[in-house]
Scaffold this motif. Sequence first.
Motif, PDB file in Angstrom:
ATOM      1  N   SER A  11       0.832  -1.203   0.000  1.00  0.00           N
ATOM      2  CA  SER A  11       0.000   0.000   0.000  1.00  0.00           C
ATOM      3  C   SER A  11       0.865   1.250   0.000  1.00  0.00           C
ATOM      4  O   SER A  11       2.027   1.231   0.378  1.00  0.00           O
ATOM      5  CB  SER A  11      -0.933   0.002   1.201  1.00  0.00           C
ATOM      6  N   ASN A  12       0.270   2.349  -0.411  1.00  0.00           N
ATOM      7  CA  ASN A  12       0.952   3.634  -0.399  1.00  0.00           C
ATOM      8  C   ASN A  12       1.057   4.105   1.047  1.00  0.00           C
ATOM      9  O   ASN A  12       0.058   4.329   1.698  1.00  0.00           O
ATOM     10  CB  ASN A  12       0.172   4.629  -1.257  1.00  0.00           C
ATOM     11  N   ARG A  13       2.248   4.240   1.560  1.00  0.00           N
ATOM     12  CA  ARG A  13       2.486   4.566   2.968  1.00  0.00           C
ATOM     13  C   ARG A  13       2.566   6.070   3.153  1.00  0.00           C
ATOM     14  O   ARG A  13       3.619   6.629   3.426  1.00  0.00           O
ATOM     15  CB  ARG A  13       3.765   3.883   3.442  1.00  0.00           C
ATOM     16  N   ILE A  14       1.440   6.744   3.035  1.00  0.00           N
ATOM     17  CA  ILE A  14       1.383   8.202   3.091  1.00  0.00           C
ATOM     18  C   ILE A  14       1.903   8.730   4.423  1.00  0.00           C
ATOM     19  O   ILE A  14       2.702   9.669   4.453  1.00  0.00           O
ATOM     20  CB  ILE A  14      -0.057   8.684   2.821  1.00  0.00           C
ATOM     21  N   ALA A  15       1.476   8.150   5.531  1.00  0.00           N
ATOM     22  CA  ALA A  15       1.908   8.640   6.848  1.00  0.00           C
ATOM     23  C   ALA A  15       3.408   8.447   7.034  1.00  0.00           C
ATOM     24  O   ALA A  15       4.090   9.322   7.571  1.00  0.00           O
ATOM     25  CB  ALA A  15       1.135   7.934   7.961  1.00  0.00           C
ATOM     26  N   LEU A  16       3.937   7.318   6.586  1.00  0.00           N
ATOM     27  CA  LEU A  16       5.381   7.077   6.704  1.00  0.00           C
ATOM     28  C   LEU A  16       6.157   8.096   5.880  1.00  0.00           C
ATOM     29  O   LEU A  16       7.115   8.696   6.374  1.00  0.00           O
ATOM     30  CB  LEU A  16       5.743   5.663   6.253  1.00  0.00           C
ATOM     31  N   HIS A  17       5.753   8.304   4.652  1.00  0.00           N
ATOM     32  CA  HIS A  17       6.452   9.265   3.796  1.00  0.00           C
ATOM     33  C   HIS A  17       6.374  10.680   4.380  1.00  0.00           C
ATOM     34  O   HIS A  17       7.349  11.425   4.346  1.00  0.00           O
ATOM     35  CB  HIS A  17       5.906   9.226   2.370  1.00  0.00           C
ATOM     36  N   GLY A  18       5.239  11.023   4.935  1.00  0.00           N
ATOM     37  CA  GLY A  18       5.086  12.335   5.569  1.00  0.00           C
ATOM     38  C   GLY A  18       6.004  12.482   6.772  1.00  0.00           C
ATOM     39  O   GLY A  18       6.625  13.528   6.970  1.00  0.00           O
ATOM     40  N   ALA A  19       6.105  11.429   7.577  1.00  0.00           N
ATOM     41  CA  ALA A  19       6.982  11.470   8.750  1.00  0.00           C
ATOM     42  C   ALA A  19       8.438  11.592   8.328  1.00  0.00           C
ATOM     43  O   ALA A  19       9.199  12.365   8.911  1.00  0.00           O
ATOM     44  CB  ALA A  19       6.777  10.215   9.599  1.00  0.00           C
ATOM     45  N   LEU A  20       8.834  10.838   7.305  1.00  0.00           N
ATOM     46  CA  LEU A  20      10.225  10.887   6.841  1.00  0.00           C
ATOM     47  C   LEU A  20      10.584  12.264   6.294  1.00  0.00           C
ATOM     48  O   LEU A  20      11.709  12.723   6.455  1.00  0.00           O
ATOM     49  CB  LEU A  20      10.475   9.806   5.786  1.00  0.00           C
ATOM     50  N   GLU A  21       9.628  12.933   5.675  1.00  0.00           N
ATOM     51  CA  GLU A  21       9.871  14.287   5.169  1.00  0.00           C
ATOM     52  C   GLU A  21       9.921  15.309   6.303  1.00  0.00           C
ATOM     53  O   GLU A  21      10.639  16.293   6.219  1.00  0.00           O
ATOM     54  CB  GLU A  21       8.786  14.687   4.171  1.00  0.00           C
ATOM     55  N   TYR A  22       9.168  15.072   7.363  1.00  0.00           N
ATOM     56  CA  TYR A  22       9.081  16.003   8.487  1.00  0.00           C
ATOM     57  C   TYR A  22      10.316  15.956   9.385  1.00  0.00           C
ATOM     58  O   TYR A  22      10.737  16.984   9.912  1.00  0.00           O
ATOM     59  CB  TYR A  22       7.829  15.679   9.311  1.00  0.00           C
ATOM     60  N   LEU A  23      10.892  14.763   9.573  1.00  0.00           N
ATOM     61  CA  LEU A  23      12.007  14.584  10.501  1.00  0.00           C
ATOM     62  C   LEU A  23      13.242  15.348  10.045  1.00  0.00           C
ATOM     63  O   LEU A  23      13.527  15.449   8.865  1.00  0.00           O
ATOM     64  CB  LEU A  23      12.343  13.097  10.632  1.00  0.00           C
ATOM     65  N   ARG A  24      13.977  15.879  11.028  1.00  0.00           N
ATOM     66  CA  ARG A  24      15.188  16.647  10.774  1.00  0.00           C
ATOM     67  C   ARG A  24      16.350  16.039  11.550  1.00  0.00           C
ATOM     68  O   ARG A  24      16.155  15.258  12.485  1.00  0.00           O
ATOM     69  CB  ARG A  24      15.006  18.114  11.206  1.00  0.00           C
ATOM     70  N   GLU A  25      17.557  16.422  11.188  1.00  0.00           N
ATOM     71  CA  GLU A  25      18.751  15.930  11.856  1.00  0.00           C
ATOM     72  C   GLU A  25      18.624  16.122  13.362  1.00  0.00           C
ATOM     73  O   GLU A  25      18.217  17.182  13.834  1.00  0.00           O
ATOM     74  CB  GLU A  25      19.985  16.673  11.338  1.00  0.00           C
ATOM     75  N   GLY A  26      18.944  15.075  14.107  1.00  0.00           N
ATOM     76  CA  GLY A  26      18.841  15.113  15.565  1.00  0.00           C
ATOM     77  C   GLY A  26      17.537  14.548  16.093  1.00  0.00           C
ATOM     78  O   GLY A  26      17.433  14.260  17.286  1.00  0.00           O
ATOM     79  N   ASP A  27      16.526  14.392  15.232  1.00  0.00           N
ATOM     80  CA  ASP A  27      15.244  13.808  15.642  1.00  0.00           C
ATOM     81  C   ASP A  27      15.373  12.294  15.768  1.00  0.00           C
ATOM     82  O   ASP A  27      16.347  11.694  15.308  1.00  0.00           O
ATOM     83  CB  ASP A  27      14.149  14.113  14.615  1.00  0.00           C
ATOM     84  N   LYS A  28      14.352  11.679  16.384  1.00  0.00           N
ATOM     85  CA  LYS A  28      14.263  10.219  16.444  1.00  0.00           C
ATOM     86  C   LYS A  28      12.875   9.798  15.981  1.00  0.00           C
ATOM     87  O   LYS A  28      11.872  10.387  16.392  1.00  0.00           O
ATOM     88  CB  LYS A  28      14.487   9.700  17.862  1.00  0.00           C
ATOM     89  N   LEU A  29      12.837   8.783  15.144  1.00  0.00           N
ATOM     90  CA  LEU A  29      11.580   8.165  14.728  1.00  0.00           C
ATOM     91  C   LEU A  29      11.342   7.002  15.683  1.00  0.00           C
ATOM     92  O   LEU A  29      12.158   6.078  15.759  1.00  0.00           O
ATOM     93  CB  LEU A  29      11.668   7.669  13.286  1.00  0.00           C
ATOM     94  N   ILE A  30      10.249   7.060  16.438  1.00  0.00           N
ATOM     95  CA  ILE A  30       9.954   6.031  17.436  1.00  0.00           C
ATOM     96  C   ILE A  30       8.777   5.205  16.935  1.00  0.00           C
ATOM     97  O   ILE A  30       7.707   5.731  16.651  1.00  0.00           O
ATOM     98  CB  ILE A  30       9.650   6.667  18.801  1.00  0.00           C
ATOM     99  N   ILE A  31       9.000   3.896  16.860  1.00  0.00           N
ATOM    100  CA  ILE A  31       8.019   2.945  16.320  1.00  0.00           C
ATOM    101  C   ILE A  31       7.713   1.913  17.409  1.00  0.00           C
ATOM    102  O   ILE A  31       8.615   1.477  18.119  1.00  0.00           O
ATOM    103  CB  ILE A  31       8.586   2.231  15.072  1.00  0.00           C
ATOM    104  N   THR A  32       6.461   1.492  17.510  1.00  0.00           N
ATOM    105  CA  THR A  32       6.102   0.525  18.543  1.00  0.00           C
ATOM    106  C   THR A  32       6.733  -0.842  18.304  1.00  0.00           C
ATOM    107  O   THR A  32       7.289  -1.438  19.216  1.00  0.00           O
ATOM    108  CB  THR A  32       4.582   0.362  18.667  1.00  0.00           C
TER     109      THR A  32
END
Length: 73
Positions: A11-32
Amino acid sequence: MAKENQSDAKSNRIALHGALEYLREGDKLIITKIDRLTRSVKELHNVASQLEDNGIGLVFLKEQIDFSTPSGK
């Protein structure tokens, strides 16, 4: 906070792509759980590499893995 409910691996992972575009250096992506981010080791490697290249950490809560630490790598 974006939440994705689609279960289709192709499926098209719209939320994932949006999160990857939003994140900046120094951020952390936290996944359950790992399977909430990717369905294959290859895809996990690609996402983790992309995040690392951009200076973004990756953390999985259930598995207690933090890719931004030496033990997580």
